[in-house]
Design an enzyme around this catalytic site. Sequence first.
Site, PDB file in Angstrom:
ATOM      1  N   ASP A   1       8.656   6.414  -5.900  1.00  0.00           N
ATOM      2  CA  ASP A   1       8.877   5.127  -6.544  1.00  0.00           C
ATOM      3  C   ASP A   1       9.751   4.268  -5.633  1.00  0.00           C
ATOM      4  O   ASP A   1      10.773   4.738  -5.099  1.00  0.00           O
ATOM      5  CB  ASP A   1       9.558   5.319  -7.904  1.00  0.00           C
ATOM      6  CG  ASP A   1       9.496   4.055  -8.738  1.00  0.00           C
ATOM      7  OD1 ASP A   1       8.449   3.826  -9.357  1.00  0.00           O
ATOM      8  OD2 ASP A   1      10.480   3.294  -8.746  1.00  0.00           O
TER       9      ASP A   1
ATOM     10  N   ASN B   1      10.948  -8.177  -6.111  1.00  0.00           N
ATOM     11  CA  ASN B   1       9.980  -9.221  -6.492  1.00  0.00           C
ATOM     12  C   ASN B   1      10.683 -10.479  -6.986  1.00  0.00           C
ATOM     13  O   ASN B   1      10.289 -11.600  -6.646  1.00  0.00           O
ATOM     14  CB  ASN B   1       9.042  -8.693  -7.568  1.00  0.00           C
ATOM     15  CG  ASN B   1       7.782  -8.095  -6.991  1.00  0.00           C
ATOM     16  OD1 ASN B   1       7.447  -8.330  -5.832  1.00  0.00           O
ATOM     17  ND2 ASN B   1       7.079  -7.312  -7.779  1.00  0.00           N
TER      18      ASN B   1
ATOM     19  N   ASP C   1       3.902  -7.732  -2.546  1.00  0.00           N
ATOM     20  CA  ASP C   1       2.627  -7.117  -2.158  1.00  0.00           C
ATOM     21  C   ASP C   1       2.661  -6.645  -0.715  1.00  0.00           C
ATOM     22  O   ASP C   1       2.167  -5.560  -0.387  1.00  0.00           O
ATOM     23  CB  ASP C   1       1.486  -8.125  -2.357  1.00  0.00           C
ATOM     24  CG  ASP C   1       1.216  -8.405  -3.826  1.00  0.00           C
ATOM     25  OD1 ASP C   1       1.712  -7.628  -4.664  1.00  0.00           O
ATOM     26  OD2 ASP C   1       0.514  -9.391  -4.123  1.00  0.00           O
TER      27      ASP C   1
ATOM     28  N   GLU D   1       4.605  -0.065  -8.381  1.00  0.00           N
ATOM     29  CA  GLU D   1       5.297   0.313  -7.144  1.00  0.00           C
ATOM     30  C   GLU D   1       5.392   1.833  -6.994  1.00  0.00           C
ATOM     31  O   GLU D   1       6.163   2.323  -6.183  1.00  0.00           O
ATOM     32  CB  GLU D   1       6.704  -0.300  -7.135  1.00  0.00           C
ATOM     33  CG  GLU D   1       7.692   0.332  -8.114  1.00  0.00           C
ATOM     34  CD  GLU D   1       7.624  -0.284  -9.513  1.00  0.00           C
ATOM     35  OE1 GLU D   1       8.559  -0.074 -10.291  1.00  0.00           O
ATOM     36  OE2 GLU D   1       6.634  -0.968  -9.818  1.00  0.00           O
TER      37      GLU D   1
END
Length: 682
Positions: free
Chosen positions: A514, A522, A531, A558
Amino acid sequence: MSVRHALLHSPYRALLARLAIGIAVLASLGLLWAVTMVYQDRTALYRHQAERELQTISRLQASAVSDWRERRLADASALTDDGLFAQAVARWRDTPSSEAETPVHDRLRILQERARYTAVSFVSPEGALLLPAGSSSAVLPALEQEALKRALESATPSVVEPRSDPFFAFPFFSLMAPIYDGMRPLGAVWLVIDVRTSLYSLLTPWPTASKSAESALVSAEGANAVLLSPLRQQSTPTPVPLVPGSDQGNLMIQAVAGARGLIRARDVGGKDVLAVVNAIAESPWFLVSKVDVAEAFGDASRRELIALSLPLSLALLLAGLLLVAWQRQAWLRERTLKESLARNMQWLESAQKSALVGYYAYQVETGEFTLSPMAAELFGLPGDAPVARMQWLAQVHPDDRPHVLSSLEASLGDDTPLRMQYRIADTRNERWVDMWGERTMPGTQARMTGTVQDITERQRAETKLDQYRIALEALVRQDPLTSVANRRALTEAVAVEWQRAARSGSSLSLLMIDVDHFKAFNDRYGHLAGDECLRKVATAMARSASRASDLVARYGGEEFAVLLPDTDARDAMVIAEQLRLAVRKLSIVHAASGVAAVVTVSVGVATVTPQPLLFTSQGVEPSRASAKASAERDSQQLFRQADDALYAAKAAGRDTVMACAAAVSEQAPPDLKPSPPTQRNA
């Protein structure tokens, strides 16, 4: 009076003339029949190729659409079955506060980001929009109100099929996932997805160069048919209106009326089309794929008609010349026959060139081939003299020579017809031929005669069709953002490797990874940067997991997973540490991390050693299907342990590697059922 004179000046002359005319007419009819049969066979071949191509593409698209719908229903069912989420909603509804609302809001936001839903909202049992905050003044559309009622009555998710509504500025597909606190209905989660970017994209690309081929989703509305997706030839993405049930010849009406497989019908524009209808499993949808008949068969039919009309025309001309020659004087007849023979040979050679077909004769005793000019051209050999067997074999591709020799010897030894396809050893390009033959003389004078035809274009067409099929299957198992495997590919690989490990007694390891504080990344740098970060992380892990059997997959959002077959716990920890360091070496700045100045990952490691497959009480080995089902069920234990280890790594401060605390060396009990995935903060 001589016999010749009597024949020329007696009633026998008229009889012979009528006999010649009758023979010529019968010969013309026979040739016409033969040409017609060849024409039908050739056009049937092109038709079958077009039908196979359309069926293959339609079947692959139907599978992709079915998987898409199953994933949406699985998301809704997971929400309904999530007891922790229901408890959080109950606390918020009973004692409304920002503190109680935050877990519910975060869960809806995470679902929207990970599953890429356009909108995720919570609605009350009465249909009021409660979350996100500020949307309560909006009125739930009528169809969603009905779906909410059905969902609360049945306690199962309810679907609203793709449609357009003023509520959104785009066509959408939505689901209602009911939430219960025991027997008390708390409301429902409204999942909305823009079908233009998720569903339509599975249908609009067409893998071939066809101009009229397209696929569309159709559902029944009474006796009528309604299009759920736009047609490829439309200038706007809005579906056409309902197709009335009275239009019985329309392919959409035939689809909703029960037609399946390959059909001939008319499209919405009134054109004759070749279509394939596939029902989408567990849904009221039908996938209709079509191509215009004029495009699919028209060009091939015209080419074959032109190619085969030449021999027929020439044969009719020959019959006319023979009739004229019969009336000529006796001294011209011999010369006329010679000219006619020369013309016949020329016409035969032209027909062979048009169809790329030649003939040959093989003398078994001498091992020599006699080739027609077209056959000699196909083989690249001289046609003015017999060709030795070794000289002919030298023109065969080296990889195909053993097969060609064994087929030829088997045909001669068993006195069976010869039929084989192989490649010609051509340095410029690869050429394929189809060779047919049959032994015509027994004993020492045995001889085989037959034909050889160039089938290079047919082989290329079949190869391209296989490439399109492989490409479509690969797209279904690849994550579009990171280009690594997706969750479906990971699930299939775990089931396969579990069975292999059970047979060999080897270990199987799984890493759950993770990206630390990715939501904060973000929020600070934007989704485009997020991305790009995921793409770089996926590339770094793919390079570190260097074995061919290792599989790197994006598990969702993610979160990534790495499957390590034949890897024990110690080696798995080493590889996990390498992956963690590889991500740190990317040096992707993350000022909002709280763990480090760069992007880091947390890794959970789980290792199992499945037991060999057990025999039943009657001593019979389980079937392949039952073994696969058992492996898929038991392998969920590996996911749970890796997930727990990842949770421990995040609890320990992140940017670390943790192994599962439980040491497992055998399969989970057969009746063990997978638990819901552990809830973690982003």
